[in-house]
Design a protein around this motif. Sequence first.
Motif, PDB file in Angstrom:
ATOM      1  N   LEU A  37       0.830  -1.207   0.000  1.00  0.00           N
ATOM      2  CA  LEU A  37       0.000   0.000   0.000  1.00  0.00           C
ATOM      3  C   LEU A  37       0.864   1.256   0.000  1.00  0.00           C
ATOM      4  CD1 LEU A  37      -2.842  -0.992   2.506  1.00  0.00           C
ATOM      5  CD2 LEU A  37      -2.825  -1.195   0.007  1.00  0.00           C
ATOM      6  N   ALA A  38       1.952   1.238   0.740  1.00  0.00           N
ATOM      7  CA  ALA A  38       2.857   2.391   0.780  1.00  0.00           C
ATOM      8  C   ALA A  38       3.460   2.662  -0.596  1.00  0.00           C
ATOM      9  CB  ALA A  38       3.958   2.161   1.819  1.00  0.00           C
ATOM     10  N   ASN A  39       3.906   1.619  -1.259  1.00  0.00           N
ATOM     11  CA  ASN A  39       4.492   1.804  -2.592  1.00  0.00           C
ATOM     12  C   ASN A  39       3.453   2.227  -3.627  1.00  0.00           C
ATOM     13  OD1 ASN A  39       7.268   1.579  -2.409  1.00  0.00           O
ATOM     14  ND2 ASN A  39       7.216  -0.651  -2.433  1.00  0.00           N
ATOM     15  N   ILE A  40       2.247   1.719  -3.525  1.00  0.00           N
ATOM     16  CA  ILE A  40       1.197   2.128  -4.458  1.00  0.00           C
ATOM     17  C   ILE A  40       0.866   3.605  -4.256  1.00  0.00           C
ATOM     18  CG2 ILE A  40      -1.241   1.844  -5.055  1.00  0.00           C
ATOM     19  CD1 ILE A  40      -0.816  -1.189  -4.452  1.00  0.00           C
ATOM     20  N   ALA A  41       0.713   4.022  -3.006  1.00  0.00           N
ATOM     21  CA  ALA A  41       0.435   5.443  -2.734  1.00  0.00           C
ATOM     22  C   ALA A  41       1.548   6.324  -3.279  1.00  0.00           C
ATOM     23  CB  ALA A  41       0.247   5.663  -1.233  1.00  0.00           C
ATOM     24  N   ALA A  42       2.793   5.931  -3.054  1.00  0.00           N
ATOM     25  CA  ALA A  42       3.928   6.724  -3.532  1.00  0.00           C
ATOM     26  C   ALA A  42       3.957   6.774  -5.058  1.00  0.00           C
ATOM     27  CB  ALA A  42       5.236   6.150  -2.989  1.00  0.00           C
ATOM     28  N   ALA A  43       3.694   5.644  -5.708  1.00  0.00           N
ATOM     29  CA  ALA A  43       3.724   5.598  -7.179  1.00  0.00           C
ATOM     30  C   ALA A  43       2.635   6.492  -7.771  1.00  0.00           C
ATOM     31  CB  ALA A  43       3.568   4.158  -7.661  1.00  0.00           C
ATOM     32  N   LEU A  44       1.436   6.441  -7.216  1.00  0.00           N
ATOM     33  CA  LEU A  44       0.351   7.281  -7.712  1.00  0.00           C
ATOM     34  C   LEU A  44       0.650   8.762  -7.496  1.00  0.00           C
ATOM     35  CD1 LEU A  44      -2.682   5.134  -6.540  1.00  0.00           C
ATOM     36  CD2 LEU A  44      -2.117   5.696  -8.920  1.00  0.00           C
ATOM     37  N   PHE A  55      -4.477   5.210   1.790  1.00  0.00           N
ATOM     38  CA  PHE A  55      -5.395   4.128   2.121  1.00  0.00           C
ATOM     39  C   PHE A  55      -5.922   4.284   3.540  1.00  0.00           C
ATOM     40  CE2 PHE A  55      -2.667   2.582  -1.211  1.00  0.00           C
ATOM     41  CZ  PHE A  55      -3.536   1.890  -2.034  1.00  0.00           C
ATOM     42  N   TYR A  56      -7.159   3.892   3.700  1.00  0.00           N
ATOM     43  CA  TYR A  56      -7.765   3.715   5.012  1.00  0.00           C
ATOM     44  C   TYR A  56      -8.145   2.243   5.112  1.00  0.00           C
ATOM     45  CZ  TYR A  56      -8.175   8.734   5.857  1.00  0.00           C
ATOM     46  OH  TYR A  56      -7.900  10.062   6.075  1.00  0.00           O
ATOM     47  N   LEU A  57      -7.876   1.637   6.255  1.00  0.00           N
ATOM     48  CA  LEU A  57      -8.150   0.215   6.460  1.00  0.00           C
ATOM     49  C   LEU A  57      -9.219   0.027   7.528  1.00  0.00           C
ATOM     50  CD1 LEU A  57      -4.460  -1.004   6.364  1.00  0.00           C
ATOM     51  CD2 LEU A  57      -6.137  -1.034   4.513  1.00  0.00           C
ATOM     52  N   LYS A  59     -10.817  -1.232  10.633  1.00  0.00           N
ATOM     53  CA  LYS A  59     -10.382  -1.779  11.926  1.00  0.00           C
ATOM     54  C   LYS A  59     -11.445  -1.428  12.959  1.00  0.00           C
ATOM     55  CE  LYS A  59      -5.457  -1.519  11.008  1.00  0.00           C
ATOM     56  NZ  LYS A  59      -4.153  -1.036  11.425  1.00  0.00           N
ATOM     57  N   ASN A  60     -11.991  -2.447  13.588  1.00  0.00           N
ATOM     58  CA  ASN A  60     -12.995  -2.234  14.641  1.00  0.00           C
ATOM     59  C   ASN A  60     -14.117  -1.302  14.202  1.00  0.00           C
ATOM     60  OD1 ASN A  60     -11.516  -3.894  16.428  1.00  0.00           O
ATOM     61  ND2 ASN A  60     -10.188  -2.160  16.922  1.00  0.00           N
ATOM     62  N   GLU A  61     -14.697  -1.615  13.056  1.00  0.00           N
ATOM     63  CA  GLU A  61     -15.876  -0.902  12.549  1.00  0.00           C
ATOM     64  C   GLU A  61     -15.655   0.569  12.202  1.00  0.00           C
ATOM     65  OE1 GLU A  61     -18.483  -2.761  11.721  1.00  0.00           O
ATOM     66  OE2 GLU A  61     -17.289  -4.418  12.494  1.00  0.00           O
ATOM     67  N   GLU A  62     -14.407   0.933  11.896  1.00  0.00           N
ATOM     68  CA  GLU A  62     -14.129   2.267  11.361  1.00  0.00           C
ATOM     69  C   GLU A  62     -12.938   2.180  10.422  1.00  0.00           C
ATOM     70  OE1 GLU A  62     -13.312   4.986  14.582  1.00  0.00           O
ATOM     71  OE2 GLU A  62     -11.862   3.661  15.470  1.00  0.00           O
ATOM     72  N   LEU A  63     -12.785   3.197   9.605  1.00  0.00           N
ATOM     73  CA  LEU A  63     -11.620   3.282   8.729  1.00  0.00           C
ATOM     74  C   LEU A  63     -10.503   3.982   9.476  1.00  0.00           C
ATOM     75  CD1 LEU A  63     -13.375   4.399   5.413  1.00  0.00           C
ATOM     76  CD2 LEU A  63     -12.341   2.166   5.868  1.00  0.00           C
ATOM     77  N   VAL A  64      -9.332   3.366   9.464  1.00  0.00           N
ATOM     78  CA  VAL A  64      -8.168   3.929  10.156  1.00  0.00           C
ATOM     79  C   VAL A  64      -7.100   4.244   9.104  1.00  0.00           C
ATOM     80  CG1 VAL A  64      -6.394   3.525  11.911  1.00  0.00           C
ATOM     81  CG2 VAL A  64      -8.711   2.625  12.247  1.00  0.00           C
ATOM     82  N   LEU A  65      -6.509   5.396   9.240  1.00  0.00           N
ATOM     83  CA  LEU A  65      -5.498   5.859   8.303  1.00  0.00           C
ATOM     84  C   LEU A  65      -4.381   4.839   8.129  1.00  0.00           C
ATOM     85  CD1 LEU A  65      -4.456   8.267   6.574  1.00  0.00           C
ATOM     86  CD2 LEU A  65      -3.285   9.082   8.645  1.00  0.00           C
ATOM     87  N   GLY A  66      -4.048   4.568   6.883  1.00  0.00           N
ATOM     88  CA  GLY A  66      -2.956   3.676   6.526  1.00  0.00           C
ATOM     89  C   GLY A  66      -1.893   4.447   5.760  1.00  0.00           C
ATOM     90  N   PRO A  67      -1.097   3.759   4.961  1.00  0.00           N
ATOM     91  CA  PRO A  67      -0.038   4.418   4.196  1.00  0.00           C
ATOM     92  C   PRO A  67      -0.617   5.489   3.259  1.00  0.00           C
ATOM     93  CG  PRO A  67       0.278   2.049   4.165  1.00  0.00           C
ATOM     94  CD  PRO A  67      -1.073   2.303   4.768  1.00  0.00           C
ATOM     95  N   GLN A 125     -15.344  -9.063   1.081  1.00  0.00           N
ATOM     96  CA  GLN A 125     -15.530  -8.079   2.146  1.00  0.00           C
ATOM     97  C   GLN A 125     -14.708  -6.831   1.862  1.00  0.00           C
ATOM     98  OE1 GLN A 125     -18.195  -9.073   3.756  1.00  0.00           O
ATOM     99  NE2 GLN A 125     -17.367  -9.178   5.814  1.00  0.00           N
ATOM    100  N   CYS A 126     -15.310  -5.674   2.101  1.00  0.00           N
ATOM    101  CA  CYS A 126     -14.553  -4.425   1.984  1.00  0.00           C
ATOM    102  C   CYS A 126     -13.655  -4.310   3.205  1.00  0.00           C
ATOM    103  CB  CYS A 126     -15.488  -3.229   1.889  1.00  0.00           C
ATOM    104  SG  CYS A 126     -14.594  -1.668   1.697  1.00  0.00           S
ATOM    105  N   ILE A 127     -12.346  -4.252   2.972  1.00  0.00           N
ATOM    106  CA  ILE A 127     -11.383  -4.204   4.078  1.00  0.00           C
ATOM    107  C   ILE A 127     -10.638  -2.861   4.125  1.00  0.00           C
ATOM    108  CG2 ILE A 127     -11.130  -6.687   4.260  1.00  0.00           C
ATOM    109  CD1 ILE A 127      -8.356  -4.855   2.661  1.00  0.00           C
ATOM    110  N   GLY A 128     -11.010  -1.960   3.236  1.00  0.00           N
ATOM    111  CA  GLY A 128     -10.384  -0.645   3.233  1.00  0.00           C
ATOM    112  C   GLY A 128     -10.748   0.111   1.977  1.00  0.00           C
ATOM    113  N   VAL A 129     -10.173   1.311   1.841  1.00  0.00           N
ATOM    114  CA  VAL A 129     -10.414   2.127   0.650  1.00  0.00           C
ATOM    115  C   VAL A 129      -9.127   2.822   0.229  1.00  0.00           C
ATOM    116  CG1 VAL A 129     -12.863   2.551   1.189  1.00  0.00           C
ATOM    117  CG2 VAL A 129     -11.124   4.197   1.943  1.00  0.00           C
TER     118      VAL A 129
END
Length: 157
Positions: A37-44, A55-57, A59-67, A125-129
């Motif tokens: 995810l970190a490399n994809i964000a950087a490439a884009l 990305f947001y992932l 976790k416990n019924e909410e989206l949490v900031l990712g890379p 299942q949706c696991i993030g965005v």
Amino acid sequence: MAEDLQIATGTKEDQYRLLSKQIEALISGEKDIIANLANIAAALKEQFNFWWVGFYLVKNEELVLGPFQGPVACTRIGYGKGVCGSAWKAGETLVVPDVEAFPGHIACSSLSKSEIVVPLFHEGQCIGVLDVDSEHPDHFDHVDKKYLEAICRLIAL
């Protein structure tokens, strides 16, 4: 593949075609989701100079900031809240030409003017965005949708 990115030129579609191949090669064989995810964000970010991409992932019924790449961002987003939470709830890509016109938009940055959010799925299942913001209104279109969805499908989760 070496961790180099060849910046493409040409139409937006040409750029996405080359970038998609490079992302596929970059994440091939790497099983760590955060690294990918970190490399994809950087490439884009590097290819298109988007205002914010990350990305947001779930976790416990909410989206949490990712890379991500760009200015600091909202850390947590509720289910059905804002563009990200709405895309998660709907399970489909949302293209928002004017974020200020989106009901319940969460303004992590007042400089963001348009946005596209693509859900990430694993076993149905949706696991993030993937969230991409632009400082320009009406920045995203069907080409962005097509290729960002394809890039999200590359992610082995």
